[in-house]
Each structure stands twice: as C-alpha cells, then as structure tokens.
Design a protein around this motif. Structure first.
Motif, PDB file in Angstrom:
ATOM      1  N   ASP A 245     -23.774 115.392  81.968  1.00  0.00           N
ATOM      2  CA  ASP A 245     -23.047 116.095  83.020  1.00  0.00           C
ATOM      3  C   ASP A 245     -22.055 115.187  83.728  1.00  0.00           C
ATOM      4  O   ASP A 245     -20.936 115.590  84.062  1.00  0.00           O
ATOM      5  CB  ASP A 245     -24.030 116.704  84.016  1.00  0.00           C
ATOM      6  N   MET A 246     -22.457 113.906  83.955  1.00  0.00           N
ATOM      7  CA  MET A 246     -21.547 112.962  84.615  1.00  0.00           C
ATOM      8  C   MET A 246     -20.365 112.616  83.720  1.00  0.00           C
ATOM      9  O   MET A 246     -19.232 112.457  84.192  1.00  0.00           O
ATOM     10  CB  MET A 246     -22.314 111.699  85.016  1.00  0.00           C
ATOM     11  N   LEU A 247     -20.610 112.491  82.410  1.00  0.00           N
ATOM     12  CA  LEU A 247     -19.522 112.185  81.494  1.00  0.00           C
ATOM     13  C   LEU A 247     -18.562 113.369  81.367  1.00  0.00           C
ATOM     14  O   LEU A 247     -17.349 113.177  81.242  1.00  0.00           O
ATOM     15  CB  LEU A 247     -20.089 111.814  80.119  1.00  0.00           C
ATOM     16  N   CYS A 248     -19.106 114.578  81.405  1.00  0.00           N
ATOM     17  CA  CYS A 248     -18.251 115.766  81.330  1.00  0.00           C
ATOM     18  C   CYS A 248     -17.288 115.830  82.515  1.00  0.00           C
ATOM     19  O   CYS A 248     -16.160 116.325  82.391  1.00  0.00           O
ATOM     20  CB  CYS A 248     -19.107 117.024  81.278  1.00  0.00           C
ATOM     21  N   SER A 249     -17.730 115.332  83.667  1.00  0.00           N
ATOM     22  CA  SER A 249     -16.874 115.373  84.859  1.00  0.00           C
ATOM     23  C   SER A 249     -15.640 114.490  84.719  1.00  0.00           C
ATOM     24  O   SER A 249     -14.644 114.691  85.416  1.00  0.00           O
ATOM     25  CB  SER A 249     -17.670 114.946  86.089  1.00  0.00           C
ATOM     26  N   VAL A 250     -15.695 113.493  83.822  1.00  0.00           N
ATOM     27  CA  VAL A 250     -14.525 112.628  83.597  1.00  0.00           C
ATOM     28  C   VAL A 250     -13.891 112.901  82.238  1.00  0.00           C
ATOM     29  O   VAL A 250     -13.000 112.164  81.804  1.00  0.00           O
ATOM     30  CB  VAL A 250     -14.922 111.139  83.712  1.00  0.00           C
ATOM     31  N   GLY A 251     -14.386 113.945  81.542  1.00  0.00           N
ATOM     32  CA  GLY A 251     -13.797 114.318  80.262  1.00  0.00           C
ATOM     33  C   GLY A 251     -14.309 113.534  79.079  1.00  0.00           C
ATOM     34  O   GLY A 251     -13.709 113.586  77.992  1.00  0.00           O
ATOM     35  N   ALA A 252     -15.409 112.813  79.242  1.00  0.00           N
ATOM     36  CA  ALA A 252     -15.977 112.032  78.146  1.00  0.00           C
ATOM     37  C   ALA A 252     -17.136 112.788  77.505  1.00  0.00           C
ATOM     38  O   ALA A 252     -17.631 113.784  78.035  1.00  0.00           O
ATOM     39  CB  ALA A 252     -16.437 110.669  78.653  1.00  0.00           C
TER      40      ALA A 252
END
Length: 316
Positions: A245-252
């Motif tokens: 979820d944290m990576l999705c927030s930066v597009g990773a």
C-alpha cells in the motif's frame, strides 16, 4: 671530514625522526593483514582512501573538545596528537573491523584507554558525516546499465532489494525501554536497520538504527526510502514486508514471495519463490559482509549510544 660526516648523520637522523614509521605499516605488511585489521581488500585501497580523507581529517577536533565548545561555528583543530593521524584511523579500524578491545589497543599504542576511546568516538562521528554525505542512491539509468541479465529477465524495472538486519545490544534496566528494544524475532534486545541493494550488488540505501520492536513496515515508512522511489519502480523484499500500500502511494510495485493459502504451494508459486530467493540472496550477502566486522561479535553496550537515541521508535 669527520665533522662534515657528523653533520650529515645528524640531518639524516632528524629526517628519520620526522618520518617516523607509522604503526599501521608495522602491523599491515601484506594484503592479508590489512584485510584482517581494517577489512580493506588491499594496502593500495587503504592508502587511496587515506589520501582522499587526509586533507579534511587534519582539521579533526577531538570529541571531548567538541563537546566543550558546543556549536561553535569555526572550531580550531585539536593540538598536535601523540599518535599520527593515519594511526588514529588504524585504531578505529582495529576496534570496528578486528574487534580489538580498547584495553588491547591501549597496550599496543602505549596510550591510555581514555585516549583510545576519544579517538574511536571522534573518528566514528567524522566518518559518519564524511561517508554519509556521499550520494549512494543510483539513478534509473545507472541501475539499467549495470543490471545483470538474470535480474533483467525477471523484472527489468527492479530498483532496489530491501532487507532488515538486527544487532544485539545490552538489556537496559528500564522495563519500558527493554520492551521497546526487545525483538520478538531474535528473542533478545536488538537494534534494527534497513538495507537496500541495487541488482548489481551496490549498496544504495542504509537507514538509521531503530529499536528492535519496530516492524519491517514501520521501519520502511520511517527510513525515508519511499521519498527516493519513482513511479514505475519495482522493489523486491521478503514476505514480512507488507508494504504494498505504501509503495502504491508513490507509484512503485512490490515483489515478494507468495503466501501459502492452501495446504501446499502450487507449481507456479514454488517456481516464483525459488526465483525470488535466488535474486534476494544478494542483499543477504551484503549484510553478511557488514556482520563480518568483529565489533558485532559481542553485545553492543548501550554506552555507545546517546541517552535520547533509544526512546520509543526513534532513530539510534
């Protein structure tokens, strides 16, 4: 003629006293001994590193003097030292790499234990600021040009491989502090850090140390690595890193081994787990090289930390 010869001998003697042989040259007579005492691969590499830091290291201020001065803008360097500057670096390496006790180093160099302690603390802080200012995070172009073929075939957009490591530390007398430092994974008190490695094997990220109770997800959030990632990046980690979820927030995007929901893995899940394990072992090898420094052979005393550095999940 005799008087002239005596004068020449006096000049040679004075020159020899000025160019006194360093202790590092007395102990490190080969690449094998330089690796044992300092972990540098060769004498040449050690000499190149020394020559690169020598200009700034000559202005070093001892830790005790820096504490007395506080935040003075332009502190004057410490007075002439009893030990040559390159030998002070060697003392620091002997403590960290070879794991020699301060009393042993004191006996070798013929100085007090307090002097050895001051030198080690001074060089630890100096090297932290000097080496910590070197940008090690690699760009996408650098990652792509140096990526091995097996990583490129598995995930061409792989940016970093993450893993955490823990070092044992003394158990504090405070029960509250003990609960913060206690690691349920290691079943002892530890400090925990996050390490990131590029597919080529270069270390590209090192976090501060945190208390052992912190989770992999929380340390990823606090470490600041999310600020370095870009949209489209791929991060590889172990399955404890539930950070999608944290990576999705930066597009990773996150790559971790699959979880087992049935009684056994499917053929595809087994192949994926094996493939990720073969690629992820790179970061474990890097961590192993760090743990080869013999200062970690024994429990880290809490006296090496500032009192405010190990409260809650704060950085240490």
């Amino acid at each position: 003629e005799a008087l002239q010869y005596i004068e020449e001998l006096e000049v040679r003697l004075q020159k020899m006293s000025l160019e006194k042989q360093t202790i590092v040259n007395r102990f490190c007579v080969s690449d094998q001994t330089i690796r044992y005492y300092t972990k540098f691969p060769t004498q040449e590499v050690f000499q190149v590193f020394w020559e690169s830091i020598c200009p700034s290291a000559s202005n070093l201020v001892y830790w005790t003097k820096a504490q007395r001065m506080g935040h003075e803008a332009f502190p004057s360097p410490s007075p002439a030292r009893k030990i040559q500057l390159i030998d002070e670096l060697f003392i620091y390496c002997c403590r960290v790499a070879a794991g020699l006790r301060e009393q042993v180093i004191s006996d070798i160099f013929g100085v007090s234990v307090a002097t050895v302690s001051r030198i080690i603390i001074t060089w630890a802080n100096y090297l932290f600021f000097v080496l910590g200012s070197v940008p090690i995070w690699m760009s996408r172009q650098q990652i792509g040009s140096s990526m091995p073929e097996n990583y490129r075939l598995f995930s061409p957009n792989l940016r970093v491989i993450l893993d955490c490591t823990e070092i044992r530390c003394e158990s504090p007398t405070s029960l509250t502090l003990h609960s913060e430092i206690f690691s349920s994974y290691k079943s002892t008190t530890t400090f925990k850090g996050l390490v990131g490695v590029a597919p080529c094997g270069a270390v590209t990220f090192i976090s501060q140390l945190y208390t052992g109770s912190i989770s992999d997800k929380e340390i990823t959030k606090k470490s600041g690595i999310l600020d370095l990632l870009e949209p489209g990046d791929v991060v590889m980690a172990d399955k404890e890193f539930t950070i999608e979820d944290m990576l999705c927030s930066v597009g990773a995007r996150l790559i971790i081994p699959p979880f087992k929901f049935a009684k056994q893995f499917s053929k595809q899940d087994c192949e994926k787990t094996q493939a990720i394990a073969c690629l992820r072992i790179l970061v474990e090898r890097v961590i192993r090289r760090v743990k080869e420094n013999h200062i970690w052979d024994s429990v880290v005393p809490l006296t090496l930390l500032r009192p405010t550095q190990c409260l809650g999940d704060e950085e240490t």
